[in-house]
Design an enzyme around this catalytic site. Structure first.
Site, PDB file in Angstrom:
ATOM      1  N   PHE A 147       5.116  -0.153   7.335  1.00  0.00           N
ATOM      2  CA  PHE A 147       4.447  -1.365   7.799  1.00  0.00           C
ATOM      3  C   PHE A 147       4.444  -2.415   6.683  1.00  0.00           C
ATOM      4  O   PHE A 147       4.276  -2.084   5.510  1.00  0.00           O
ATOM      5  CB  PHE A 147       2.981  -1.072   8.156  1.00  0.00           C
ATOM      6  CG  PHE A 147       2.776  -0.327   9.441  1.00  0.00           C
ATOM      7  CD1 PHE A 147       2.836  -0.990  10.652  1.00  0.00           C
ATOM      8  CD2 PHE A 147       2.495   1.032   9.435  1.00  0.00           C
ATOM      9  CE1 PHE A 147       2.616  -0.313  11.848  1.00  0.00           C
ATOM     10  CE2 PHE A 147       2.272   1.720  10.616  1.00  0.00           C
ATOM     11  CZ  PHE A 147       2.338   1.044  11.828  1.00  0.00           C
ATOM     12  N   GLY A 148       4.594  -3.685   7.040  1.00  0.00           N
ATOM     13  CA  GLY A 148       4.335  -4.750   6.094  1.00  0.00           C
ATOM     14  C   GLY A 148       5.535  -5.600   5.757  1.00  0.00           C
ATOM     15  O   GLY A 148       6.684  -5.145   5.799  1.00  0.00           O
ATOM     16  N   ASN A 180      -4.400   0.087  -3.101  1.00  0.00           N
ATOM     17  CA  ASN A 180      -3.578   1.159  -2.515  1.00  0.00           C
ATOM     18  C   ASN A 180      -2.370   1.442  -3.396  1.00  0.00           C
ATOM     19  O   ASN A 180      -1.223   1.310  -3.006  1.00  0.00           O
ATOM     20  CB  ASN A 180      -3.152   0.821  -1.083  1.00  0.00           C
ATOM     21  CG  ASN A 180      -2.201  -0.360  -1.022  1.00  0.00           C
ATOM     22  OD1 ASN A 180      -2.217  -1.235  -1.876  1.00  0.00           O
ATOM     23  ND2 ASN A 180      -1.342  -0.371  -0.005  1.00  0.00           N
ATOM     24  N   HIS A 217      -5.392 -11.288  -0.973  1.00  0.00           N
ATOM     25  CA  HIS A 217      -4.888 -10.071  -0.332  1.00  0.00           C
ATOM     26  C   HIS A 217      -3.408  -9.871  -0.646  1.00  0.00           C
ATOM     27  O   HIS A 217      -2.534 -10.328   0.079  1.00  0.00           O
ATOM     28  CB  HIS A 217      -5.093 -10.160   1.181  1.00  0.00           C
ATOM     29  CG  HIS A 217      -4.884  -8.872   1.903  1.00  0.00           C
ATOM     30  ND1 HIS A 217      -5.452  -8.598   3.123  1.00  0.00           N
ATOM     31  CD2 HIS A 217      -4.157  -7.771   1.605  1.00  0.00           C
ATOM     32  CE1 HIS A 217      -5.092  -7.391   3.524  1.00  0.00           C
ATOM     33  NE2 HIS A 217      -4.291  -6.868   2.612  1.00  0.00           N
ATOM     34  N   ARG A 253       1.628  -2.836  -6.060  1.00  0.00           N
ATOM     35  CA  ARG A 253       2.258  -1.512  -6.012  1.00  0.00           C
ATOM     36  C   ARG A 253       2.233  -0.693  -7.304  1.00  0.00           C
ATOM     37  O   ARG A 253       2.628   0.469  -7.283  1.00  0.00           O
ATOM     38  CB  ARG A 253       3.726  -1.646  -5.564  1.00  0.00           C
ATOM     39  CG  ARG A 253       3.953  -2.412  -4.268  1.00  0.00           C
ATOM     40  CD  ARG A 253       3.310  -1.770  -3.081  1.00  0.00           C
ATOM     41  NE  ARG A 253       3.767  -2.330  -1.813  1.00  0.00           N
ATOM     42  CZ  ARG A 253       3.159  -2.150  -0.658  1.00  0.00           C
ATOM     43  NH1 ARG A 253       2.049  -1.432  -0.615  1.00  0.00           N
ATOM     44  NH2 ARG A 253       3.626  -2.665   0.450  1.00  0.00           N
ATOM     45  N   ASP A 264      -1.290 -11.010   2.686  1.00  0.00           N
ATOM     46  CA  ASP A 264      -1.063  -9.570   2.847  1.00  0.00           C
ATOM     47  C   ASP A 264       0.341  -9.220   2.349  1.00  0.00           C
ATOM     48  O   ASP A 264       1.070  -8.448   2.976  1.00  0.00           O
ATOM     49  CB  ASP A 264      -1.249  -9.140   4.307  1.00  0.00           C
ATOM     50  CG  ASP A 264      -1.285  -7.631   4.481  1.00  0.00           C
ATOM     51  OD1 ASP A 264      -1.388  -6.909   3.474  1.00  0.00           O
ATOM     52  OD2 ASP A 264      -1.195  -7.161   5.640  1.00  0.00           O
ATOM     53  N   HIS A 296       8.434  -3.882   0.227  1.00  0.00           N
ATOM     54  CA  HIS A 296       8.984  -2.526   0.326  1.00  0.00           C
ATOM     55  C   HIS A 296      10.445  -2.542  -0.093  1.00  0.00           C
ATOM     56  O   HIS A 296      11.115  -3.588  -0.033  1.00  0.00           O
ATOM     57  CB  HIS A 296       8.884  -2.008   1.768  1.00  0.00           C
ATOM     58  CG  HIS A 296       7.496  -1.771   2.253  1.00  0.00           C
ATOM     59  ND1 HIS A 296       6.706  -0.738   1.803  1.00  0.00           N
ATOM     60  CD2 HIS A 296       6.734  -2.448   3.153  1.00  0.00           C
ATOM     61  CE1 HIS A 296       5.532  -0.780   2.399  1.00  0.00           C
ATOM     62  NE2 HIS A 296       5.522  -1.804   3.225  1.00  0.00           N
ATOM     63  N   HIS A 321     -10.334  -3.638   6.277  1.00  0.00           N
ATOM     64  CA  HIS A 321      -9.225  -3.462   7.206  1.00  0.00           C
ATOM     65  C   HIS A 321      -9.815  -2.738   8.412  1.00  0.00           C
ATOM     66  O   HIS A 321     -10.163  -1.566   8.331  1.00  0.00           O
ATOM     67  CB  HIS A 321      -8.122  -2.630   6.544  1.00  0.00           C
ATOM     68  CG  HIS A 321      -6.994  -2.256   7.454  1.00  0.00           C
ATOM     69  ND1 HIS A 321      -5.738  -2.799   7.327  1.00  0.00           N
ATOM     70  CD2 HIS A 321      -6.907  -1.383   8.485  1.00  0.00           C
ATOM     71  CE1 HIS A 321      -4.937  -2.286   8.246  1.00  0.00           C
ATOM     72  NE2 HIS A 321      -5.627  -1.412   8.967  1.00  0.00           N
ATOM     73  N   HIS A 367      -6.989  -9.933   7.572  1.00  0.00           N
ATOM     74  CA  HIS A 367      -5.897 -10.163   8.534  1.00  0.00           C
ATOM     75  C   HIS A 367      -6.267  -9.936  10.010  1.00  0.00           C
ATOM     76  O   HIS A 367      -5.742  -9.040  10.671  1.00  0.00           O
ATOM     77  CB  HIS A 367      -4.667  -9.329   8.182  1.00  0.00           C
ATOM     78  CG  HIS A 367      -4.905  -7.883   7.839  1.00  0.00           C
ATOM     79  ND1 HIS A 367      -5.719  -7.059   8.569  1.00  0.00           N
ATOM     80  CD2 HIS A 367      -4.399  -7.120   6.841  1.00  0.00           C
ATOM     81  CE1 HIS A 367      -5.708  -5.861   8.034  1.00  0.00           C
ATOM     82  NE2 HIS A 367      -4.914  -5.874   6.975  1.00  0.00           N
TER      83      HIS A 367
END
Length: 424
Positions: free
Chosen positions: A321-322, A93, A59, A63, A303, A307, A177, A230
């Site tokens: 988030f993250g 994603n 996981h 990007r 996960d 960013h 998810h 997760h």
């Protein structure tokens, strides 16, 4: 063909720690013995450090394409190697979402930049957000090792049921998810005292658990391998424990940050503590640890979610988030479980390498003769802490920086197919 000889290793082999030399030929393990006198093109002195199979993370978020200001395949895979990982599964994603054969093949071409073994998820539905299924069978043929809508729960039960049926028919894996958008209700932090104190919109636990309960019954009906990403609550652990006892084909993962932190650790409006699912209560955290120890939780997955700095410095309401995780996970888990005496290092490697490979049917996670020489050398005795400048990822959005998080287990070298992909 080239040969490499690892000398003076404390080797994790066949789930046992042994003092051994290891001979590698043409990218494969070919001999394991207390002393190997063979001549080799390269000698690697392990210096009595731990040598383990390369870690496996099912996981991660790399990007690329479309979000390369956060991470690229090159920086993400370099970060993974720095963290001791030799095989990872990348979520879909990205922009555009690889929801057609043409886009998926383009993604696979980009993935060739990776320093490590990079497996690619395909989306369950078009754009990860619609109720129309992606061309599941064609994407599997194109190389998808599993299917996930990653950060999006599938709210339509019929859509999920149909997806499970088709993924089961081709013998693949569905990684979910679990999040009911209506119950999530644009929250940014776990519902509880911390949310009240900071005046932030809250995420209820049932946003996770209600969809999980539904999906477990659908998985029972379809027989699909249903993998839960997760998990974060006590009720999720209980539901999965019950489902396993009932013979449902379910597995699950937990992140290092959900094992190490609760919402009680959030002292102010610091978005380095903002992730989805959110940090839950201390009671939930302890239930997750118990789930790892009793085998309900199958594996640890990071996960990894890098960013840009300006996307994480705007407080909980406006930040993404993250957090990053692939470079910090093994030392943090070694600190939590092994240094505390509640788990052996053999068990930790099982959770972070062997078990995820077994579940997803990967040729990874073990040191085996005549198999790819993917391995990591770790100094378990060196104490250190993470600093922002240490990361090879583009992202350094993590709460685990600084002297409060002293760890052991520094990654010294990582090899994939016998080739060095990271050296300290």
């Amino acid at each position: 063909m080239t040969t490499k000889l690892i000398k003076n290793a404390k080797l994790l082999y066949d789930n046992k720690l042994i003092n051994s030399d290891v001979l590698i030929d043409d990218g494969q393990f070919v001999k394991i013995a207390p002393f190997i006198g063979s001549r080799a093109d390269e000698v690697i002195n392990a210096e009595r450090n731990l040598v383990i199979p390369g870690l496996v993370d099912v996981h991660v978020h790399f990007r690329e394409p479309g979000q390369v200001h956060k991470e690229t395949i090159k920086t993400g895979s370099a970060a993974a190697a720095h963290g001791g990982f030799t095989t990872v599964g990348a979520m879909p994603n990205v922009t555009p979402v690889p929801d057609s054969v043409e886009k998926f093949k383009h993604q696979m071409e980009l993935n060739k930049q990776s320093k490590i073994n990079l497996l690619q998820y395909a989306p369950i539905t078009l754009d990860e957000t619609s109720d129309k299924l992606s061309p599941i069978e064609d994407l599997a043929t194109a190389g998808a090792f599993a299917f996930s809508n990653d950060g999006h729960g599938i709210n339509n039960a019929k859509t999920m049921f149909n997806a499970m049926q088709r993924i089961a028919q081709i013998g693949s894996h569905l990684a979910a998810h679990v999040e009911d958008q209506n119950l999530f209700n644009k929250g940014v932090i776990n519902a509880g005292d911390t949310a009240t104190r900071l005046g932030l919109p809250a995420i209820e636990r049932v946003a996770e658990t209600s969809q999980l309960a539904r999906d477990l019954l659908l998985a029972k009906e379809t027989g699909v391998h249903y993998h839960v990403c997760h998990i974060s609550t006590r009720d999720s652990v209980d539901l999965i424990r019950i489902a396993k006892d009932a013979g449902i084909n379910v597995t699950c993962e937990v992140t290092p940050h959900h094992l190490l932190l609760s919402d009680e650790d959030i002292k102010d409006d610091d978005a380095n503590f903002k992730m989805n699912p959110p940090l839950r209560s201390e009671s939930d955290r302890r239930a997750l640890i118990a789930g790892v120890l009793d085998g309900t939780i199958d594996m640890i997955a990071t996960d990894h979610a890098p960013h840009a700095e300006d996307e994480k410095n705007k407080g909980f309401l406006k930040s993404a988030f993250g957090i990053t995780g692939i470079e910090t996970s093994f030392p943090l888990m070694y600190r939590l479980f092994v240094k505390s005496g509640v788990m052996t290092v053999e068990k930790l490697v099982y959770l972070m390498a062997t078990r995820p490979a077994e579940i997803f049917g990967l040729e990874a996670g073990k040191v085996e003769l005549d198999k790819p020489a993917d391995f990591t050398i770790i100094d378990l005795d060196e104490e250190y802490h993470f600093e922002q400048g240490d990361f090879l990822s583009k992202g350094f959005n993590t709460p685990f920086v600084g002297e409060d998080w002293d760890v052991f287990g520094r990654i010294k070298q990582t090899y994939v197919n016998g080739e060095n992909v990271y050296s300290e």
